[in-house]
Design a protein around this motif. Structure first.
Motif, PDB file in Angstrom:
ATOM      1  N   ARG A  48       0.830  -1.210   0.000  1.00 43.24           N
ATOM      2  CA  ARG A  48       0.000   0.000   0.000  1.00 43.24           C
ATOM      3  C   ARG A  48       0.861   1.255   0.000  1.00 43.24           C
ATOM      4  NH1 ARG A  48      -2.459  -3.151   3.953  1.00 43.24           N
ATOM      5  NH2 ARG A  48      -1.588  -1.842   5.623  1.00 43.24           N
ATOM      6  N   ARG A  49       1.951   1.235   0.771  1.00 43.20           N
ATOM      7  CA  ARG A  49       2.813   2.405   0.840  1.00 43.20           C
ATOM      8  C   ARG A  49       3.483   2.669  -0.512  1.00 43.20           C
ATOM      9  NH1 ARG A  49       5.565   4.107   5.313  1.00 43.20           N
ATOM     10  NH2 ARG A  49       3.663   3.369   6.349  1.00 43.20           N
ATOM     11  N   ILE A  50       3.995   1.634  -1.133  1.00 43.08           N
ATOM     12  CA  ILE A  50       4.659   1.814  -2.430  1.00 43.08           C
ATOM     13  C   ILE A  50       3.653   2.296  -3.472  1.00 43.08           C
ATOM     14  CG2 ILE A  50       5.834   0.631  -4.320  1.00 43.08           C
ATOM     15  CD1 ILE A  50       7.609   1.156  -1.959  1.00 43.08           C
ATOM     16  N   ASP A  51       2.447   1.743  -3.436  1.00 40.61           N
ATOM     17  CA  ASP A  51       1.423   2.180  -4.378  1.00 40.61           C
ATOM     18  C   ASP A  51       1.108   3.662  -4.177  1.00 40.61           C
ATOM     19  OD1 ASP A  51      -0.694   1.363  -6.411  1.00 40.61           O
ATOM     20  OD2 ASP A  51      -1.940   2.268  -4.851  1.00 40.61           O
ATOM     21  N   ASP A  52       1.055   4.096  -2.934  1.00 40.54           N
ATOM     22  CA  ASP A  52       0.776   5.505  -2.656  1.00 40.54           C
ATOM     23  C   ASP A  52       1.916   6.396  -3.142  1.00 40.54           C
ATOM     24  OD1 ASP A  52      -0.630   7.784  -1.280  1.00 40.54           O
ATOM     25  OD2 ASP A  52       1.239   7.764  -0.131  1.00 40.54           O
ATOM     26  N   VAL A  53       3.159   5.966  -2.898  1.00 41.70           N
ATOM     27  CA  VAL A  53       4.305   6.762  -3.347  1.00 41.70           C
ATOM     28  C   VAL A  53       4.318   6.853  -4.868  1.00 41.70           C
ATOM     29  CG1 VAL A  53       6.821   6.883  -3.426  1.00 41.70           C
ATOM     30  CG2 VAL A  53       5.681   6.282  -1.291  1.00 41.70           C
ATOM     31  N   TRP A  58       4.512  10.401  -6.519  1.00 45.63           N
ATOM     32  CA  TRP A  58       5.209  10.575  -7.795  1.00 45.63           C
ATOM     33  C   TRP A  58       4.211  10.885  -8.910  1.00 45.63           C
ATOM     34  CZ3 TRP A  58       7.764   5.852 -10.640  1.00 45.63           C
ATOM     35  CH2 TRP A  58       8.346   6.283 -11.840  1.00 45.63           C
ATOM     36  N   GLY A  59       3.126  10.090  -8.967  1.00 50.70           N
ATOM     37  CA  GLY A  59       2.175  10.230 -10.065  1.00 50.70           C
ATOM     38  C   GLY A  59       1.489  11.585 -10.098  1.00 50.70           C
ATOM     39  N   ASP A  60       0.983  12.024  -8.945  1.00 46.14           N
ATOM     40  CA  ASP A  60       0.203  13.265  -8.920  1.00 46.14           C
ATOM     41  C   ASP A  60       1.049  14.503  -8.645  1.00 46.14           C
ATOM     42  OD1 ASP A  60      -2.085  11.819  -9.422  1.00 46.14           O
ATOM     43  OD2 ASP A  60      -2.656  11.653  -7.306  1.00 46.14           O
ATOM     44  N   ASP A  61       2.064  14.344  -7.819  1.00 49.20           N
ATOM     45  CA  ASP A  61       2.823  15.512  -7.393  1.00 49.20           C
ATOM     46  C   ASP A  61       4.148  15.681  -8.119  1.00 49.20           C
ATOM     47  OD1 ASP A  61       0.841  16.244  -5.574  1.00 49.20           O
ATOM     48  OD2 ASP A  61       1.619  14.840  -4.091  1.00 49.20           O
ATOM     49  N   LEU A  62       4.536  14.654  -8.872  1.00 46.62           N
ATOM     50  CA  LEU A  62       5.742  14.743  -9.698  1.00 46.62           C
ATOM     51  C   LEU A  62       6.940  15.249  -8.884  1.00 46.62           C
ATOM     52  CD1 LEU A  62       3.908  16.064 -12.873  1.00 46.62           C
ATOM     53  CD2 LEU A  62       4.824  13.760 -12.492  1.00 46.62           C
ATOM     54  N   ILE A  63       7.716  16.142  -9.440  1.00 42.37           N
ATOM     55  CA  ILE A  63       8.967  16.531  -8.781  1.00 42.37           C
ATOM     56  C   ILE A  63       8.733  17.329  -7.498  1.00 42.37           C
ATOM     57  CG2 ILE A  63       9.340  18.745  -9.950  1.00 42.37           C
ATOM     58  CD1 ILE A  63      12.316  17.799 -10.296  1.00 42.37           C
ATOM     59  N   THR A  64       7.532  17.854  -7.308  1.00 42.34           N
ATOM     60  CA  THR A  64       7.267  18.585  -6.060  1.00 42.34           C
ATOM     61  C   THR A  64       7.306  17.668  -4.845  1.00 42.34           C
ATOM     62  OG1 THR A  64       4.844  18.333  -6.136  1.00 42.34           O
ATOM     63  CG2 THR A  64       5.806  20.203  -7.337  1.00 42.34           C
ATOM     64  N   GLY A  65       7.285  16.349  -5.092  1.00 45.19           N
ATOM     65  CA  GLY A  65       7.342  15.403  -3.984  1.00 45.19           C
ATOM     66  C   GLY A  65       8.595  15.501  -3.142  1.00 45.19           C
ATOM     67  N   TRP A  66       9.697  15.995  -3.736  1.00 47.15           N
ATOM     68  CA  TRP A  66      10.930  16.128  -2.959  1.00 47.15           C
ATOM     69  C   TRP A  66      10.719  17.031  -1.754  1.00 47.15           C
ATOM     70  CZ3 TRP A  66      14.807  12.939  -3.287  1.00 47.15           C
ATOM     71  CH2 TRP A  66      15.008  12.233  -4.486  1.00 47.15           C
ATOM     72  N   ASN A  67       9.963  18.090  -1.929  1.00 46.91           N
ATOM     73  CA  ASN A  67       9.661  18.976  -0.803  1.00 46.91           C
ATOM     74  C   ASN A  67       8.342  18.616  -0.126  1.00 46.91           C
ATOM     75  OD1 ASN A  67      11.971  20.726  -1.072  1.00 46.91           O
ATOM     76  ND2 ASN A  67      10.984  21.646  -2.857  1.00 46.91           N
ATOM     77  N   LYS A  68       7.314  18.392  -0.917  1.00 44.31           N
ATOM     78  CA  LYS A  68       5.980  18.172  -0.365  1.00 44.31           C
ATOM     79  C   LYS A  68       5.916  16.928   0.494  1.00 44.31           C
ATOM     80  CE  LYS A  68       1.115  17.960  -1.800  1.00 44.31           C
ATOM     81  NZ  LYS A  68       0.202  18.023  -2.969  1.00 44.31           N
ATOM     82  N   LEU A 276      26.831  10.984   2.605  1.00 42.57           N
ATOM     83  CA  LEU A 276      25.913  10.731   1.503  1.00 42.57           C
ATOM     84  C   LEU A 276      26.657  10.891   0.178  1.00 42.57           C
ATOM     85  CD1 LEU A 276      22.811  12.760   2.762  1.00 42.57           C
ATOM     86  CD2 LEU A 276      23.111  10.276   2.803  1.00 42.57           C
ATOM     87  N   VAL A 277      26.083  10.303  -0.870  1.00 37.11           N
ATOM     88  CA  VAL A 277      26.692  10.429  -2.195  1.00 37.11           C
ATOM     89  C   VAL A 277      25.657  10.934  -3.187  1.00 37.11           C
ATOM     90  CG1 VAL A 277      27.960   9.265  -4.048  1.00 37.11           C
ATOM     91  CG2 VAL A 277      28.364   8.612  -1.672  1.00 37.11           C
ATOM     92  N   GLY A 278      24.807  10.031  -3.670  1.00 36.47           N
ATOM     93  CA  GLY A 278      23.874  10.393  -4.726  1.00 36.47           C
ATOM     94  C   GLY A 278      22.438  10.542  -4.254  1.00 36.47           C
ATOM     95  N   THR A 279      21.560  10.714  -5.217  1.00 34.47           N
ATOM     96  CA  THR A 279      20.147  10.938  -4.962  1.00 34.47           C
ATOM     97  C   THR A 279      19.525   9.737  -4.235  1.00 34.47           C
ATOM     98  OG1 THR A 279      20.057  12.205  -7.018  1.00 34.47           O
ATOM     99  CG2 THR A 279      17.952  11.501  -6.076  1.00 34.47           C
ATOM    100  N   PRO A 280      18.761   9.965  -3.176  1.00 37.05           N
ATOM    101  CA  PRO A 280      18.154   8.852  -2.440  1.00 37.05           C
ATOM    102  C   PRO A 280      17.190   8.058  -3.315  1.00 37.05           C
ATOM    103  CG  PRO A 280      18.032  10.885  -1.164  1.00 37.05           C
ATOM    104  CD  PRO A 280      18.490  11.265  -2.541  1.00 37.05           C
ATOM    105  N   PRO A 281      17.197   6.730  -3.226  1.00 35.40           N
ATOM    106  CA  PRO A 281      16.241   5.894  -3.966  1.00 35.40           C
ATOM    107  C   PRO A 281      14.904   5.875  -3.227  1.00 35.40           C
ATOM    108  CG  PRO A 281      17.721   4.502  -2.697  1.00 35.40           C
ATOM    109  CD  PRO A 281      18.173   5.930  -2.473  1.00 35.40           C
ATOM    110  N   VAL A 282      14.013   6.736  -3.618  1.00 35.42           N
ATOM    111  CA  VAL A 282      12.795   6.998  -2.835  1.00 35.42           C
ATOM    112  C   VAL A 282      11.913   5.759  -2.702  1.00 35.42           C
ATOM    113  CG1 VAL A 282      10.656   8.345  -2.797  1.00 35.42           C
ATOM    114  CG2 VAL A 282      12.833   9.455  -3.343  1.00 35.42           C
ATOM    115  N   LEU A 283      11.741   4.993  -3.779  1.00 38.04           N
ATOM    116  CA  LEU A 283      10.875   3.821  -3.691  1.00 38.04           C
ATOM    117  C   LEU A 283      11.439   2.792  -2.723  1.00 38.04           C
ATOM    118  CD1 LEU A 283       9.840   3.353  -7.439  1.00 38.04           C
ATOM    119  CD2 LEU A 283       8.667   4.600  -5.628  1.00 38.04           C
ATOM    120  N   GLY A 284      12.748   2.554  -2.807  1.00 36.29           N
ATOM    121  CA  GLY A 284      13.371   1.616  -1.883  1.00 36.29           C
ATOM    122  C   GLY A 284      13.295   2.097  -0.453  1.00 36.29           C
TER     123      GLY A 284
END
Length: 412
Positions: A48-53, A58-68, A276-284
């Protein structure tokens, strides 16, 4: 000693204070899962959590998800949750990269603290990827660093003033033997040696006390007892006293003091974020967050008590039910053991494949070990009885001699 039966195991389940935690996981019907020390079971909340993300964030908020949705803060937020499980402070742990890369980063940082020394001390029970990383780093540095590998019980006596870093896995991945972290840290400190611990087989399975024992550095994975899913992001720990005194070698933009200034010269952040190095893998990380939530309200001391009890039960039942078969206990008895029990058998791979065919999932480690891992949040005492009954049947019927069970798969 009296004989045990299944009814007695069921009675233990009835009085288990952790019994309700099993309902937090999806566990296939008809399967006894004793391989959580390789891949934790799926928490029910994860899908359920992955589906929501995916759909909502990601689906509805696109790149604004990084802050939102705070994606940018996930490495520290999840690190703070793991810190509670390993005896660290929230600002000493960050989730990032893989265990192997984190070993490379922290070993490099630790060696730089002792430029006058060249020996990396480890043991032959350490997970091979850690040893490979040490070998590769030593070759890359080109300054005559040398990996020295000794027997596990020889480590503490070998620690001396020629050693730069002691790099160990707290719980041996093959046998489950547990190092005395506090004693090794104390000996290392007295000799001016830094310690780097791999917690892959201990974090989430037993209480770890990094700060209380004086550890310097540590790494761990998210997909075993932390139930973060296959290939889940790993974590690293750097004691606060070393954070600004060290620098890891992989200069990535998330470790930069001002990543969105997009400067061409690297300037590290202060504190744990410089690792830290690179961009966090949000889904993981979303999946790992669900795995960590399975520990909400859980007393790790109860987890440890049950872990030991499950292992002791298996050892007792194998001795009771399988005395006439070619099994040799390869794990310590009692508190020197992590959360698994291993047995040696000349045809260990085929024996395990026969067990898996019967719905008892453990795993095999070369050259001859069959491993049974105990995740106390979802493994029951009756599961141990049923697993040993299946083992007895496999050995008594010699079904492991089936040629199909002797063909090695890519993952063992």
């Amino acid at each position: 000693m009296s004989m045990l039966d299944r009814a007695q195991c069921e009675a233990l389940d009835a009085s288990d204070p952790l019994a309700a935690a099993r309902d937090r996981f999806h566990l296939p019907e008809g399967v006894i899962y004793l391989d959580g020390n390789s891949l934790g079971a799926l928490p029910k909340a994860t899908a359920r959590r992955i589906d929501d993300v995916i759909r909502g964030q990601w689906g509805d908020d696109l790149i604004t998800g990084w802050n939102k949705h705070g994606w940018v803060d996930l490495p520290r937020a999840l690190g703070a949750k793991i810190a509670k499980l390993i005896g660290a402070d929230a600002d000493e742990v960050v989730v990032c990269d893989s265990t192997s890369l984190n070993v490379f980063k922290l070993l490099s940082a630790a060696l730089a603290l002792r430029p006058d020394r060249r020996i990396i001390l480890s043991d032959n029970g350490n997970f091979p990827t850690d040893l490979y990383m040490a070998q590769g780093l030593a070759q890359l540095l080109g300054r005559d660093h040398r990996l020295e590998i000794v027997a596990p019980d020889a480590v503490i006596d070998r620690i001396g003033e020629d050693v730069a870093v002691v790099m160990l896995t707290e719980v041996d991945y093959r046998t489950g033997r547990r190092h005395d972290m506090a004693a090794i840290n104390a000996r290392a400190k007295a000799a001016g040696v830094h310690t780097l611990w791999d917690l892959a087989h201990s974090a989430g399975a037993l209480p770890v006390d990094l700060n209380g024992s004086g550890a310097d550095f540590a790494v761990g994975c998210g997909y075993k007892y932390l139930n973060g899913g296959p290939g889940a992001p790993a974590f690293l720990f750097v004691a606060r006293r070393w954070q600004d005194a060290t620098q890891q070698p992989l200069f990535g933009w998330f470790g930069h003091a001002a990543p969105f200034a997009f400067e061409t010269a690297y300037q590290p952040k202060s504190g744990i974020d410089r690792f830290l190095v690179g961009t966090p893998p949000v889904l993981g990380m979303a999946a790992l967050a669900c795995g960590l939530e399975t520990f909400d309200g859980i007393d790790l001391n109860l987890v440890r008590q049950k872990s030991l009890a499950l292992g002791d039960l298996m050892i007792r039942l194998v001795a009771q039910e399988c005395p006439d078969f070619d099994l040799a206990l390869a794990s310590p008895v009692g508190a020197e053991r992590g959360s698994q029990v291993s047995y040696a058998h000349p045809s260990g791979y085929a024996v395990m494949q026969a067990l898996i065919a019967r719905g008892v999932i453990g795993d095999f480690r070369a050259p001859n070990l069959i491993r049974f891992g105990f995740t106390p949040l979802y493994v029951r005492y009756r599961d141990i009885w049923d697993a040993v009954a299946a083992l007895k049947a496999v050995l008594a019927t010699a079904e492991w001699q089936n040629p199909a069970l002797n063909r090695r798969a890519a993952v063992t």
